[in-house]
Write a protein that holds these residues in place. Structure first.
Motif, short mmCIF file in Angstrom:
data_model
loop_
_atom_site.label_atom_id
_atom_site.label_comp_id
_atom_site.label_asym_id
_atom_site.label_seq_id
_atom_site.Cartn_x
_atom_site.Cartn_y
_atom_site.Cartn_z
N SER A 97 10.77 -8.67 5.91
CA SER A 97 10.08 -7.38 5.85
C SER A 97 9.31 -7.21 4.55
O SER A 97 8.26 -6.57 4.52
N TRP A 143 9.76 -4.13 12.61
CA TRP A 143 8.79 -4.79 11.74
C TRP A 143 7.63 -5.36 12.55
O TRP A 143 6.47 -5.32 12.11
N THR A 184 6.51 -0.94 3.86
CA THR A 184 5.63 -2.05 4.23
C THR A 184 4.15 -1.75 3.97
O THR A 184 3.28 -2.49 4.42
#
Length: 315
Positions: A131, A210, A233
């Motif tokens: 991630s 993700w 992210t």
């Protein structure tokens, strides 16, 4: 089924010994009260037979793990709790021997009932190296899709309205919708909605969060942990006013990790200053995950596992 045997006791406790507000909860969560009795009895029997050195749970407020916690404490079995999602100040006080929390934000929200409780700040275990590597990919690929993630309390027609609003303001933009993994009863309905409105559907039972996030520029949601994952992210998480219904349960806005919007038209103004927006969010994230931006970033699962081994060896 075992819990059903305790139905008379549940009503006795509710109507003779508890405040009026708790009596009203019976109409919504009678099964949870019965679960607590059933899990405590069965849990006690299994724990006596298994004789574990340590009991770990990933939830601190639902009836089943709390019943197991009580059973373990009665049997003098050390207990641990690993935070699995964002927390609110209304969660019950910590009664475990060891707790593994994401960061200072969670630590500040929790009260501690067990004076011997040891608090370990370990970061978010689901933020693995996979991630964290995603952030660089997200910057280079520059996706421009908008995602909508929602929980099982959000009405279908409201989700449909959000899709229509995006299509109205951003003609032809890619839209991806994703229900909460626990909302499995409505998976078919949302798949049908995606087909009808010509948008993409992310199946939470088979596609990781993700994988869903890597195609997005913005994520629209309400009170959901996936907004926090998006922030880590590099995706700008947008907390949409109609979805939170006036309650920012996890304190995302106060923490500064989301951008609150009341209309999707506000996305255009946010786009004009993306570097500043992301920078402000990244600075706020250090309180949400103690490892964020450090050498241990993406290694929280390993850190938690090592600490657990020590706890078990000391038990």
């Amino acid at each position: 089924f075992v819990g059903l045997m305790f139905l008379p006791l549940v009503f006795f406790q509710a109507y003779r010994r508890t405040p009026q507000i708790e009596k009203r909860t019976l109409r919504f969560c009678l099964s949870s009260y019965l679960d607590a009795y059933g899990y405590f009895l069965i849990g006690s029997l299994f724990l006596k037979r298994l004789k574990p050195k340590f009991l770990v749970v990933l939830n601190d407020h639902c009836s089943q793990p709390r019943a197991l916690l009580l059973a373990a404490r009665r049997l003098s079995i050390p207990t641990g709790y690993i935070q699995h999602a964002p927390v609110t100040p209304e969660f019950p006080p910590l009664e475990f021997d060891h707790v593994f929390l994401d960061g200072d934000n969670a630590k500040e929200k929790y009260k501690v009932a067990n004076p011997n409780c040891r608090i370990h700040l370990v970061g978010i275990a689901r933020r693995t190296t996979t991630s964290t590597d995603f952030l660089a990919k997200q910057d280079s690929d520059k996706p421009n899709a908008i995602g909508i993630a929602f929980n099982r309390f959000d009405a279908e027609n409201l989700i449909g309205n959000v899709i229509d609003e995006i299509n109205h303001h951003f003609c032809g933009i890619k839209i991806v919708i994703r229900p909460h993994p626990a909302d499995w009863r409505r998976f078919k309905a949302f798949k049908s909605m995606a087909r009808e409105k010509n948008v993409l559907y992310s199946a939470p039972e088979v596609e990781s969060s993700w994988k869903f996030l890597e195609q997005l520029e913005f994520l629209i949601g309400g009170n959901s942990g996936i907004l926090l994952e998006a922030a880590f992210t590099g995706i700008v998480p947008l907390q949409y006013a109609p979805l939170i219904k006036g309650f920012d349960d996890y304190g995302y806005q106060q923490a500064g990790v989301v951008m609150p919007i009341s209309s999707v038209s506000e996305i255009e103004s946010i786009r004009k200053d993306m570097d500043k927006v992301r920078g402000d969010i990244f600075r706020a994230l250090t309180k949400m995950d103690v490892t964020f931006g450090s050498d241990a970033d993406g290694k929280s699962a390993d850190l938690t596992a090592e600490l657990l081994r020590r706890c078990v060896s000391e038990a």
